[in-house]
Enzyme design. Structure first.
Site: not given
Ligand code: TGC
Ligand code: FAD
Length: 405
Positions: A264, A404, A182-183, A384, A388, A150
């Site tokens: 990822r 960002f 979305w977990i 993940e 973008d 989560g």
């Molecule tokens: P930022 O200030 O850039 O970094 C904070 C600290 O973290 C380190 N770091 C990383 N370390 C390892 N791997 C990475 N990918 C890392 N990215 C950053 C960084 O070096 C720093 O370390 P320290 O020691 O200096 O504190 O962090 P930020 O909060 O500004 O993050 C920026 C951003 C936008 C890149 C990040 O928030 C991001 O990646 N956003 C996307 C969110 C996302 O991917 N959510 C996924 C949710 S889980 C999911 O979707 C599961 S789906 C599962 C499934 O069904 O398969």
């Molecule tokens: P938003 O962050 O609201 O983004 C909406 C749009 O705005 C996107 O096109 C995005 O690229 C754009 N955008 C946002 N910020 C910027 C910026 N700075 N500049 C330019 N464009 C931007 N999460 C978990 O924690 N655990 C899970 O197990 C998990 N499983 C998932 C399973 C499914 C089926 C789905 C759909 C999602 C899951 N997620 C999970 C959540 C997933 O990681 C998020 O949906 C994803 O990170 C995007 O967040 P959001 O949907 O809130 O979109």
């Protein structure tokens, strides 16, 4: 009365899986014997356990979570984690090829493995105490426990650092409040690794167990994508989480983000499987389907599609193989992983769309896997880290400037 066409299509939905793999650049020569053995074992398992049922489960929007035990048996949970902690003791390339074969079956099946291995077992292994590792990892590795992760919240998706889910000190426990959205697997999970802000503003990881008073995990319905995967919320209303359930070795965003790097990486490999399945189906269909008196594979426009597909698949395979080699040496950077996730998911989605066209009208049915892959990949493009967001990560990596916020 049921029409003949409908009953024929329903019967055919448990289609024969004739997939054999495609290796245009002889990349198997870059793999070790244990990689090939793992890959072939998972391919056989997918043909036996996933292909016969997946269209039906996706059609009904139901998760085949009876497959959890089988996934554990084939070593899909944490392939690169140590054996004594429930993992497979293999390297990162083995992890990659296993994810590729699973996603060849369905992205939702790969999701089950990604979440369990990279987002639940990995943080407990990496940031947990020895007691936590011993308590949870063997049961997660064997599929006895299902876990979920989560991080995302209703108002904080791409920017998880803005999270408002929080914990307050209460003696031997923390009081947890907030919600995650979305977990994957949350409604069926025995435990959740949850990220929350403490009173000092630090990000902490907690193991929240099913049945803790105040904790619920309602299912999210209505998905047109990843229909064979179950998705839900996590809701915390004054949940008392013992301090023994807090991961001791993490207190910043580096914790959850490093789990994302693991997952990822697996997705970058996994989606090649979905692309290969679409290509395989399109190639076979185009050789068998005749129009204007000849196989449609003989038309230049079809060949352009097929040639571009195998070119893009081959480039993606090379990217992930190199990434895997770097990961084995501990040198793969988050930026490199983002580049591979973004490129390969987009590649797979484009291939699914082209493959759908090659199948003509049949391409929208469940007689072929392409439409299901295509719909799944829309989620994979977003979770993940969105397409973008990964572009911005690469942009920041090469320029040093954060675009960002
Ligand atoms: P930022 O200030 O850039 O970094 C904070 C600290 O973290 C380190 N770091 C990383 N370390 C390892 N791997 C990475 N990918 C890392 N990215 C950053 C960084 O070096 C720093 O370390 P320290 O020691 O200096 O504190 O962090 P930020 O909060 O500004 O993050 C920026 C951003 C936008 C890149 C990040 O928030 C991001 O990646 N956003 C996307 C969110 C996302 O991917 N959510 C996924 C949710 S889980 C999911 O979707 C599961 S789906 C599962 C499934 O069904 O398969
Ligand atoms: P938003 O962050 O609201 O983004 C909406 C749009 O705005 C996107 O096109 C995005 O690229 C754009 N955008 C946002 N910020 C910027 C910026 N700075 N500049 C330019 N464009 C931007 N999460 C978990 O924690 N655990 C899970 O197990 C998990 N499983 C998932 C399973 C499914 C089926 C789905 C759909 C999602 C899951 N997620 C999970 C959540 C997933 O990681 C998020 O949906 C994803 O990170 C995007 O967040 P959001 O949907 O809130 O979109």
């Amino acid at each position: 009365m049921e029409s003949t066409t409908t009953s024929k299509m329903q019967k055919k939905s448990a289609r024969e899986d004739r997939y054999q793999g495609h290796d245009y650049y002889q990349l198997d020569e870059l793999l070790q014997e244990d990689h090939l053995l793992a890959r072939d074992a998972v391919r056989t398992w997918v043909k036996q356990e996933v292909s016969p049922i997946i269209e039906d489960y996706a059609n009904r929007a139901e998760c085949p979570y009876h497959l959890f035990k089988g996934l554990a048996e084939i070593g899909a949970f944490g392939p690169s984690l140590p054996v004594e902690y429930g993992g497979g003791g293999m390297d990162e390339i083995a992890y990659g090829v296993i994810m590729q074969e699973l996603e060849r079956g369905d992205s939702g099946i790969r999701s089950m493995a990604s979440v369990q291995g990279s987002l639940v077992m990995y943080p407990i292994y990496k940031f947990g105490s020895e007691e936590q590792r011993k308590k949870y990892l063997p049961k997660l590795g064997s599929g006895e426990f299902i876990g979920c992760f989560g991080l995302t919240e209703p108002d904080h998706g791409s920017n998880p650092a803005g999270m408002v889910t929080n914990i307050k000190d209460d003696g031997d426990a923390y009081i947890l409040n907030g919600a995650k959205m979305w977990i994957t697997n949350s409604p069926v999970a025995d435990l959740a690794v949850v990220w929350a802000r403490d009173e000092e503003g630090k990000i902490r990881g907690l193991i929240v167990e099913k049945g803790m008073p105040g904790f619920t995990a309602p299912e999210i319905h209505g998905k047109w994508s990843l229909r064979a995967s179950i998705t839900g919320e996590l809701v915390f209303e004054d949940v008392r989480v013992p301090k023994a359930n807090v991961l001791p070795n993490v207190n910043s965003m580096r914790g959850p983000l490093s789990c994302l790097s693991k997952a990822r990486y697996g997705i970058a490999w996994g989606v090649i499987g979905a692309a290969l399945d679409c290509y395989d189906s399109a190639l076979r269909y185009s050789l068998e389907r005749e129009q204007f008196g000849r196989p449609i594979a003989g038309f230049q426009l079809t060949q352009k599609k097929l040639a571009e597909m195998i070119t893009e698949i081959t480039k993606a395979q090379l990217l992930t193989w190199r990434l895997g080699t770097l990961a084995n040496q501990g040198k793969a950077t988050p930026g490199q992983i983002s580049m591979a996730k973004r490129n390969n998911v987009n590649m797979a989605l484009e291939i699914a769309r082209e493959a759908r066209q090659i199948h003509g009208g049949m391409g929208i049915t469940n007689e072929y896997p392409v439409m299901r892959h295509m719909m799944n990949l829309e989620t994979v493009l977003t979770y993940e880290g969105t397409h973008d967001i990964h572009l911005l990560i690469t942009g920041m990596d090469v320029t040093g400037i954060n675009a960002f916020s």
